[in-house]
Design a protein around this motif. Sequence first.
Motif, short mmCIF file in Angstrom:
data_model
loop_
_atom_site.label_atom_id
_atom_site.label_comp_id
_atom_site.label_asym_id
_atom_site.label_seq_id
_atom_site.Cartn_x
_atom_site.Cartn_y
_atom_site.Cartn_z
N ARG A 6 51.19 -46.63 0.49
CA ARG A 6 51.65 -47.83 2.03
C ARG A 6 52.74 -48.42 1.52
O ARG A 6 53.68 -48.04 2.08
CB ARG A 6 50.40 -49.24 1.57
CG ARG A 6 51.13 -50.22 2.66
CD ARG A 6 51.43 -49.42 4.52
NE ARG A 6 50.08 -49.15 5.16
CZ ARG A 6 49.75 -48.96 6.09
NH1 ARG A 6 50.11 -47.89 6.79
NH2 ARG A 6 48.29 -48.63 6.92
N GLU A 7 52.82 -48.78 -0.04
CA GLU A 7 54.58 -48.52 -0.09
C GLU A 7 55.52 -47.94 0.13
O GLU A 7 56.56 -47.98 -0.11
CB GLU A 7 54.04 -49.58 -1.96
CG GLU A 7 54.01 -51.09 -1.88
CD GLU A 7 53.66 -51.41 -3.15
OE1 GLU A 7 52.96 -52.19 -3.72
OE2 GLU A 7 53.61 -50.57 -4.10
N VAL A 10 55.82 -47.16 3.18
CA VAL A 10 57.12 -48.72 3.77
C VAL A 10 58.76 -48.49 2.79
O VAL A 10 59.58 -48.29 3.59
CB VAL A 10 56.78 -50.07 3.28
CG1 VAL A 10 58.13 -50.88 3.27
CG2 VAL A 10 55.92 -50.55 4.03
N ASN A 20 62.39 -54.81 9.53
CA ASN A 20 60.87 -54.90 9.36
C ASN A 20 59.54 -55.02 10.14
O ASN A 20 58.49 -54.43 10.49
CB ASN A 20 60.71 -56.54 8.65
CG ASN A 20 61.24 -56.07 7.23
OD1 ASN A 20 61.77 -55.12 6.50
ND2 ASN A 20 61.26 -57.39 6.50
N ILE A 23 59.12 -51.16 10.67
CA ILE A 23 58.15 -50.85 10.06
C ILE A 23 57.02 -50.76 10.53
O ILE A 23 56.30 -50.06 10.37
CB ILE A 23 57.82 -50.82 8.87
CG1 ILE A 23 60.11 -50.37 7.84
CG2 ILE A 23 57.56 -50.71 7.93
CD1 ILE A 23 60.97 -51.16 6.66
N VAL A 34 54.32 -56.43 6.08
CA VAL A 34 55.84 -55.90 6.02
C VAL A 34 57.08 -56.32 4.62
O VAL A 34 56.81 -55.63 3.44
CB VAL A 34 56.54 -55.00 7.31
CG1 VAL A 34 58.09 -54.52 6.34
CG2 VAL A 34 55.79 -53.92 8.23
N HIS A 37 55.12 -55.81 1.86
CA HIS A 37 55.10 -55.08 0.30
C HIS A 37 56.74 -54.88 -0.14
O HIS A 37 57.20 -54.36 -1.17
CB HIS A 37 54.75 -53.54 1.63
CG HIS A 37 53.76 -53.47 2.12
ND1 HIS A 37 52.81 -53.24 0.55
CD2 HIS A 37 52.66 -53.71 3.17
CE1 HIS A 37 51.69 -53.16 1.53
NE2 HIS A 37 51.71 -53.21 2.73
#
Length: 929
Positions: A6-7, A10, A20, A23, A34, A37
């Motif tokens: 997931r990171e 991002v 953000n 995203i 977000v 992260h």
Amino acid sequence: MEISPRETEVLDLVGAHLSNAEIAARLCISVRTVESHVSSLLRKLEVPDRRALAQRAPEPTGAGPSRPAPVLPAPLTSFIGRVSERAELTEKIKAHRQVTALGPGGVGKTRLALAVATEAAGEYDDGVWFVDLVPVTDPDMIATAVAGALGLGEQPGRDMTASVVAALADRHALLVLDNCEHVVDGVALFLERLLATCPRLTVLATSRARLMVPFERVYPVPPLSLAADGEPDAIALFMERAAAVGWPLDPPLRDQIASICERLDGMALAIELAAARYPTLGLDGITAALSHPLRMLTGGSRADERHSSVRAALDWSHALLEPADRALLRRVSVFVSPFTAAAAAQVTGAEEGLVADVLARLAEQSLLVVTASPGGTEYRALETIRQYGMERLAEAGELVDARSRHLRWCLAKAAALAVARPDWRARFDLVADDLRAALVWAADRPELRTDAYELARHLAELTFTRNLVGESQRHYEQAAELAIDPAATASMLRQAAAVAGCRAVGDDMYRLRLAAADAARRSGDTAGAAADLASAATSAFRFSPTFLRLPPGEEALALIIEAREPAGDDPAARAAVALAEAAVLADTFGAVQGPPGNAVPETMAYAERAVELARRTGDPLAESAALDALASAQSWAGDTFAAAATARSRITLLSSLPISPTGTQELIDALGMVTEAELGAGDLPGARRWARRLADHPALAEVGHRAPLMVEALAGNVGEVLAGSIRLLDAWRGAGSPARSYLGPAVAGVAMIHGLRGDHDAQREWQQILNQLGTPPEYFHGYGAVFDAMLLLHRGQAPEALQRMGPEPGQVWKWVTWIWHHWYVALRAEAAVLAGSPDARDRVADARAIVAGNPVSAAMVERAEALLDGDHETLLATADAFDAAGCRYQSVRTMVLAGGEHAERGAAALADLGLAPMMTVRFPTRSMP
């Protein structure tokens, strides 16, 4: 430290410079998630800030960093011109962070903004975004519309404006806000917040009203150019859009297109709508439809969809005005054409100086358009603003008073225009739409019936003189309905009938004359009623080819019988009845007690009596109509040259009369008759001269005329026939392709010319049109036989030509007399010679006696006899005779028939004329060297 999947996602989006909020929307997670992260990535990658974090993001596979594609709607049509406007607006958005492209609806603001945004997309690292605000009716939803275009979803604990601000905070982007006028207050507030917190953002707005914020820079979007060194943008747009619907336009039509674009004020939407209608209206139809200069602007669905939005913007503008300014805006909304301060003062009842000051303030608020004219400064409200003013006028309870003042102003203007002055047409055009609008309103108000009648009468007269004959007929009929006095009703119906005659609409002539008779009876004018009944009967025979449903002879006879007694001793009524008897009784029933049929002595007697009675009236129009009957009788008697002389005398009689519907109808008929009479007598130059005068008559702008095509077809002038046929076909199709049999000779002539050219497809097409018009006896035994025989002889099919003209002229005398008699007998004699008919010499001798004095037909008979005798010298002499008579085709045909080197020159000349090679036949008597 290990980075989670997931990171990684991002980090990729941070590297793509998404906020953000973006995203979160992209990954369907909350903004807080977000943020967590991003914080985790800052720690794990040991970087100090978001910019450094973006630099640690991996590059896209196989390519370096790229600019995002502009998020702009794809235009459905090409963008035309606007070179200088694009450059100017581009410089504006480079120099200023918020620019408003300002202009009225339909001027082309959106397309210009899109073109500029597309070209400038490369200058903005983070892209170009487009937001259409038309669907937005609540100012609070502006941010939602922008968020939707940016791909942002709703974020917990944050309103949409905040989300948009966060998404664009560090973006170098261009935001296009289209159609701001109806939510202008909300847009102003939204932009103030957005621009204050997004330092690298530029906003290009389009609007009909200014945003009225300090940071706004306005770019007034001008109409499309009407004058330029190259092709003006307005003309280029019209031509491109016309081509797009499958009807490309030729450059020679440029001036006519320029005139249309000028009347549309260069407004892009109106020009596109007009061009889209070209296939059904043609340029002449579009021009005629522009009596209301701005109606194209409200003719499309887009205008309907934005109507409420315009009202919202106008409400806002209206609220900023002083009470006196509001009052004047609503009161001048009764004007539908440009008006002066003096006119506004007369209609509003205010002092002119005060009115001028208020008009200037309204213009400063973009509520009025100002133009300079020779008559002074003029003001005009765009249609949407005018409609808004009319609504306010009704709400204030001032509508009837303002409309009544406007009606009185229009009556005074119409009465002044009725006094002929050199510039009256231009002055009429300036106020015509106001006169029409005032009449529409007054006609529905019983208390204003007298005023409405006067205005309808004036408009009928003015539009007729202005050559708007269809409109003129409608106004005469409207005046008849509004008239209180039956005598006035009868007078208006007679004028309407005459205008219908100018338009070649026989059914209307007949209907309106019968209605006039009823009105005359109600007024106690029995003699007038008798004249109307007789005139109706006359029209059914004199103008029979212009009818779709021709009344039967018994019906016309009944009208004559009904008219005789009330005619009494009234000279005009007696003359009208005598003319009806000449037209109806002699033509259909013979003498009153005699056998039916076309008895020549009775026909002549009726015509001569009609002329005698008409002359006693002292009315040139009545005399001209009676002379028409006499010329027809002379033709039926076989006296072609007397018929031509009588036809010429009609022109002399009518030439000095003032313009009127009856006089114009009579002159048009006389010009048509003299053209055909000269054609029948073999005077092609004279026929051509009269035909051109007829074709140039302004009253025929709607219907055209057949005579010029007949002349040029018989002369064999291919270029003139092809050019004229296009105009004829456009006018006929534009009128709905009516079955008008009077067009038959012209269409048959065009078909023959295409046959002579060897263009069989075009010939079949025109033959099909001819079939649609009907094939009356005149076709089989008159013009059809002549044109068919000319084509068959050209193709060397002399026996077939002789068969086509098999009947003796005496057997079908009615249909081959008039203009076709001499042509028929001359061609028949030539066909007999070329076909080797045993009675060829007798036919030549008979033809010589009939056509003596006719330069063309006599030369044809002379040529036939020379071929029969093998007289080469005489044969060649006929070529000179044809040239002198203005009949180039027959001259060239002579050269080919002469054979040898003459035939070679003739073949070359045929090619120069645009005709296919001529086929010749050998016949037993020929003994040319």
